[in-house]
Design an enzyme around this catalytic site. Sequence first.
Site, PDB file in Angstrom:
ATOM      1  N   ASP A   1     -14.151  -7.231 -21.610  1.00 18.77           N
ATOM      2  CA  ASP A   1     -15.225  -8.224 -21.578  1.00 18.77           C
ATOM      3  C   ASP A   1     -16.572  -7.602 -21.949  1.00 18.77           C
ATOM      4  OD1 ASP A   1     -14.914 -10.947 -21.061  1.00 18.77           O
ATOM      5  OD2 ASP A   1     -14.312 -10.573 -18.989  1.00 18.77           O
TER       6      ASP A   1
ATOM      7  N   GLN B   1     -11.651 -13.304 -14.925  1.00 21.11           N
ATOM      8  CA  GLN B   1     -12.255 -14.559 -15.377  1.00 21.11           C
ATOM      9  C   GLN B   1     -13.391 -14.957 -14.426  1.00 21.11           C
ATOM     10  OE1 GLN B   1     -11.503 -16.110 -18.258  1.00 21.11           O
ATOM     11  NE2 GLN B   1     -12.941 -17.766 -17.906  1.00 21.11           N
TER      12      GLN B   1
ATOM     13  N   LYS C   1      -6.037 -17.709 -23.528  1.00 17.51           N
ATOM     14  CA  LYS C   1      -6.086 -16.256 -23.762  1.00 17.51           C
ATOM     15  C   LYS C   1      -4.669 -15.667 -23.725  1.00 17.51           C
ATOM     16  CE  LYS C   1     -10.785 -15.992 -21.943  1.00 17.51           C
ATOM     17  NZ  LYS C   1     -11.730 -15.677 -20.865  1.00 17.51           N
TER      18      LYS C   1
HETATM   19  N1  GUN Z   1     -16.235 -17.171 -18.139  1.00 14.62           N
HETATM   20  C1  GUN Z   1     -16.896 -17.768 -19.168  1.00 14.62           C
HETATM   21  N2  GUN Z   1     -16.962 -16.940 -20.243  1.00 14.62           N
HETATM   22  C2  GUN Z   1     -16.315 -15.804 -19.874  1.00 14.62           C
HETATM   23  C3  GUN Z   1     -16.039 -14.584 -20.567  1.00 14.62           C
HETATM   24  O1  GUN Z   1     -16.408 -14.361 -21.720  1.00 14.62           O
HETATM   25  N3  GUN Z   1     -15.351 -13.664 -19.852  1.00 14.62           N
HETATM   26  C4  GUN Z   1     -14.955 -13.877 -18.566  1.00 14.62           C
HETATM   27  N4  GUN Z   1     -14.304 -12.906 -17.950  1.00 14.62           N
HETATM   28  N5  GUN Z   1     -15.195 -14.990 -17.903  1.00 14.62           N
HETATM   29  C5  GUN Z   1     -15.865 -15.954 -18.564  1.00 14.62           C
END
Ligand code: GUN
Length: 307
Positions: free
Chosen positions: A120, A97, A53
Amino acid sequence: MSARILDGVAIAGEIKQELAGKVSAAKDKGYTPGLAVVLVGDVAASQIYVRSKIKTCGELGIYSELHTPPSTVTTEELLDLVAQLNLRDEIDGILIQLPLPDHVDTSKLLEAVDPRKDVDGFHPINAGRLLSGAPKSEVLAPCTPAGIMEVLERSGIPVAGQRAVVLGRSNIVGKPIAAMLINASATVTVCHSKTKGIADYTREADILVAAIGRSGFVTADMVRPGATIIDVGINRITGEAEFEKFFSADQARREGFLKRGSTIIGDVDPAAFAISSAYTPVPGGVGALTIAMLMSNTVKAAAMRRA
Ligand code: GUN
């Protein structure tokens, strides 16, 4: 007729190219979209995702910063961090995350994120807006389901009036993709671990979205020939017997498996893909879109806050 592969990497590339233009236009207007990522502890998979990311932010000219509190961090300390990020003008997006350690109150933390910075799309306000059918341009929607809708749209796969079946009811994928498909006028059924006779539903699907996290769960007998299959699963397999079950005919894949001692498979058995009209592979399908949509939400959040 052979099944069409829906190339998530290529579609993500298109989206990122469009976003690079938007970032450059934002800079001309005097601001740089910015993303703060919070990565708690040392979960290996999360570290890999987060690195990706941050790297993509760099490629697109988006400002990013990474916060890495230890796994012993308290909910209160994380709430303080989120409160500071909420206040900072140069931060347009806040991504925490998941998963977080068990002792952290995840819901409380996600609700503490300023909904305008919730890239998100996990905040109840944004989940509610999505359910209410607010226009796509005005909603910060969860990234993986938003990526699925991009794949369908950009591949010219009709959604309105189609029967869509979603396997999985998570807040991250199952529930929001069901809402988005309803908003796009599909007729949607959601199945989950307690659903009886799941194949009776899946066999009716024009569009089948598998997001349950079980390797090869969807077998060919569960799929209507000619359906579109979206495979959201990312399951690591290490056993040779399981490898043979799914990939015995795939020599190129065998070499990779022997070299690494593992491979990734989705929720769909390759034999089911073979009878579909189109499918997203794993890897190289919707996974690639998730990061592109996070970037898209960051650019969108920056623009919406300044509108
Ligand atoms: N962990 C797995 N998928 C995601 C996501 O789309 N966003 C976040 N913040 N954590 C994750």
